[in-house]
Design a protein around this motif. Structure first.
Motif, PDB file in Angstrom:
ATOM      1  N   PHE A   1       0.811  -1.208   0.000  1.00 45.98           N
ATOM      2  CA  PHE A   1       0.000   0.000   0.000  1.00 45.98           C
ATOM      3  C   PHE A   1       0.854   1.272   0.000  1.00 45.98           C
ATOM      4  CE2 PHE A   1      -4.308  -0.918  -0.118  1.00 45.98           C
ATOM      5  CZ  PHE A   1      -4.688  -1.914   0.772  1.00 45.98           C
ATOM      6  N   SER A   2       2.076   1.179   0.477  1.00 44.26           N
ATOM      7  CA  SER A   2       2.944   2.352   0.538  1.00 44.26           C
ATOM      8  C   SER A   2       3.186   2.921  -0.848  1.00 44.26           C
ATOM      9  CB  SER A   2       4.276   1.961   1.191  1.00 44.26           C
ATOM     10  OG  SER A   2       5.149   3.061   1.224  1.00 44.26           O
ATOM     11  N   PRO A   3       3.109   4.233  -1.048  1.00 46.61           N
ATOM     12  CA  PRO A   3       2.944   5.302  -0.071  1.00 46.61           C
ATOM     13  C   PRO A   3       1.525   5.898  -0.053  1.00 46.61           C
ATOM     14  CG  PRO A   3       3.757   6.234  -2.085  1.00 46.61           C
ATOM     15  CD  PRO A   3       3.480   4.771  -2.361  1.00 46.61           C
ATOM     16  N   TYR A   4       0.553   5.078  -0.426  1.00 47.89           N
ATOM     17  CA  TYR A   4      -0.807   5.587  -0.598  1.00 47.89           C
ATOM     18  C   TYR A   4      -1.519   5.859   0.729  1.00 47.89           C
ATOM     19  CZ  TYR A   4      -0.174   3.843  -5.342  1.00 47.89           C
ATOM     20  OH  TYR A   4       0.295   3.620  -6.599  1.00 47.89           O
ATOM     21  N   ALA A   5      -2.587   6.601   0.634  1.00 45.09           N
ATOM     22  CA  ALA A   5      -3.588   6.663   1.684  1.00 45.09           C
ATOM     23  C   ALA A   5      -4.650   5.629   1.318  1.00 45.09           C
ATOM     24  CB  ALA A   5      -4.210   8.056   1.775  1.00 45.09           C
ATOM     25  N   VAL A   6      -5.192   4.965   2.321  1.00 43.94           N
ATOM     26  CA  VAL A   6      -6.157   3.896   2.079  1.00 43.94           C
ATOM     27  C   VAL A   6      -7.397   4.171   2.920  1.00 43.94           C
ATOM     28  CG1 VAL A   6      -6.562   1.418   2.053  1.00 43.94           C
ATOM     29  CG2 VAL A   6      -4.237   2.312   1.761  1.00 43.94           C
ATOM     30  N   GLY A   7      -8.537   4.042   2.299  1.00 46.73           N
ATOM     31  CA  GLY A   7      -9.743   4.358   3.058  1.00 46.73           C
ATOM     32  C   GLY A   7     -10.946   3.567   2.617  1.00 46.73           C
ATOM     33  N   TRP A   8     -12.064   3.943   3.243  1.00 50.15           N
ATOM     34  CA  TRP A   8     -13.342   3.299   2.966  1.00 50.15           C
ATOM     35  C   TRP A   8     -14.378   4.364   2.612  1.00 50.15           C
ATOM     36  CZ3 TRP A   8     -13.923  -1.964   2.919  1.00 50.15           C
ATOM     37  CH2 TRP A   8     -12.890  -2.718   3.489  1.00 50.15           C
ATOM     38  N   LEU A   9     -15.146   4.053   1.621  1.00 50.86           N
ATOM     39  CA  LEU A   9     -16.306   4.855   1.264  1.00 50.86           C
ATOM     40  C   LEU A   9     -17.484   3.910   1.187  1.00 50.86           C
ATOM     41  CD1 LEU A   9     -13.636   5.946  -0.551  1.00 50.86           C
ATOM     42  CD2 LEU A   9     -15.282   7.794  -0.938  1.00 50.86           C
ATOM     43  N   ARG A  10     -18.678   4.462   1.240  1.00 53.55           N
ATOM     44  CA  ARG A  10     -19.868   3.619   1.183  1.00 53.55           C
ATOM     45  C   ARG A  10     -20.930   4.256   0.312  1.00 53.55           C
ATOM     46  NH1 ARG A  10     -21.853   4.441   7.499  1.00 53.55           N
ATOM     47  NH2 ARG A  10     -22.561   6.617   7.291  1.00 53.55           N
ATOM     48  N   GLN A  11     -21.797   3.397  -0.196  1.00 59.82           N
ATOM     49  CA  GLN A  11     -22.896   3.875  -1.026  1.00 59.82           C
ATOM     50  C   GLN A  11     -24.166   3.149  -0.631  1.00 59.82           C
ATOM     51  OE1 GLN A  11     -22.141   3.773  -5.267  1.00 59.82           O
ATOM     52  NE2 GLN A  11     -23.764   5.274  -5.635  1.00 59.82           N
ATOM     53  N   ALA A  12     -25.105   3.904  -0.109  1.00 56.95           N
ATOM     54  CA  ALA A  12     -26.401   3.357   0.262  1.00 56.95           C
ATOM     55  C   ALA A  12     -27.322   3.380  -0.956  1.00 56.95           C
ATOM     56  CB  ALA A  12     -27.001   4.178   1.397  1.00 56.95           C
ATOM     57  N   PRO A  13     -28.352   2.566  -0.947  1.00 56.17           N
ATOM     58  CA  PRO A  13     -29.280   2.533  -2.090  1.00 56.17           C
ATOM     59  C   PRO A  13     -29.867   3.913  -2.386  1.00 56.17           C
ATOM     60  CG  PRO A  13     -29.685   0.680  -0.640  1.00 56.17           C
ATOM     61  CD  PRO A  13     -28.687   1.559   0.064  1.00 56.17           C
ATOM     62  N   GLY A  14     -29.763   4.327  -3.635  1.00 50.97           N
ATOM     63  CA  GLY A  14     -30.328   5.606  -4.048  1.00 50.97           C
ATOM     64  C   GLY A  14     -29.526   6.820  -3.645  1.00 50.97           C
ATOM     65  N   LYS A  15     -28.336   6.615  -3.104  1.00 49.77           N
ATOM     66  CA  LYS A  15     -27.511   7.742  -2.656  1.00 49.77           C
ATOM     67  C   LYS A  15     -26.148   7.701  -3.325  1.00 49.77           C
ATOM     68  CE  LYS A  15     -29.666   8.315   1.875  1.00 49.77           C
ATOM     69  NZ  LYS A  15     -29.423   8.478   3.329  1.00 49.77           N
ATOM     70  N   GLY A  16     -25.436   8.804  -3.232  1.00 46.67           N
ATOM     71  CA  GLY A  16     -24.094   8.868  -3.783  1.00 46.67           C
ATOM     72  C   GLY A  16     -23.081   8.235  -2.859  1.00 46.67           C
ATOM     73  N   ARG A  17     -21.883   8.097  -3.373  1.00 48.73           N
ATOM     74  CA  ARG A  17     -20.816   7.506  -2.574  1.00 48.73           C
ATOM     75  C   ARG A  17     -20.378   8.495  -1.501  1.00 48.73           C
ATOM     76  NH1 ARG A  17     -16.609   3.989  -5.915  1.00 48.73           N
ATOM     77  NH2 ARG A  17     -18.608   3.069  -6.471  1.00 48.73           N
ATOM     78  N   GLU A  18     -20.162   7.984  -0.288  1.00 46.30           N
ATOM     79  CA  GLU A  18     -19.886   8.820   0.877  1.00 46.30           C
ATOM     80  C   GLU A  18     -18.595   8.372   1.536  1.00 46.30           C
ATOM     81  OE1 GLU A  18     -22.216   9.749   5.107  1.00 46.30           O
ATOM     82  OE2 GLU A  18     -22.462   7.829   4.101  1.00 46.30           O
TER      83      GLU A  18
END
Length: 122
Positions: A28-45
């Motif tokens: 993974f180096s040297p990246y930043a790693v994260g989580w996003l989520r998408q609920a039904p009918g909504k944009g990615r958060e």
């Protein structure tokens, strides 16, 4: 970098789940790693992100105090421990790696996992 997300499932409100994102092909180096989520009918958060080298975490306000992001350098894995889950946490969760925390916050990850479903029942 290929990302593999796992750990989703069905849980009752107040319960816990642990998501994992494993990188293959390179570290993974040297990246930043994260989580996003998408609920039904909504944009990615944006949910959470961690800098791989420094291990500094950042969280969306909606998950602060409930979710913890961490990295395991030996296993080339980023984990998201989710406690006190709420029905509004129901979404497909994606892990992403990018050039920095701001890129992940804005949904501009360079590499993406396939998503894992988290469903929280009331």
């Amino acid at each position: 970098v290929q990302l593999q997300a796992s750990g989703g499932g069905l849980v009752q409100a107040g319960g816990s789940l642990r998501l994992s994102c494993v990188a293959s092909g390179r570290t993974f180096s040297p990246y930043a790693v994260g989580w996003l989520r998408q609920a039904p009918g909504k944009g990615r958060e944006f949910v959470a992100v961690i800098t791989w080298n420094g291990g500094v975490p950042y969280y969306a306000d909606s998950v602060k105090g409930r979710f913890t992001i961490s990295r395991d350098k030996a296993k080339n894995t980023v984990n998201l421990q989710m406690n006190f889950l709420k029905p509004e946490d129901t979404a497909v969760y994606y892990c992403a790696a990018g050039s920095g925390t701001e890129a992940i916050r804005n949904g501009n990850g360079q590499y993406w996992g396939q998503g894992t479903q988290v469903t929280v029942s009331s």
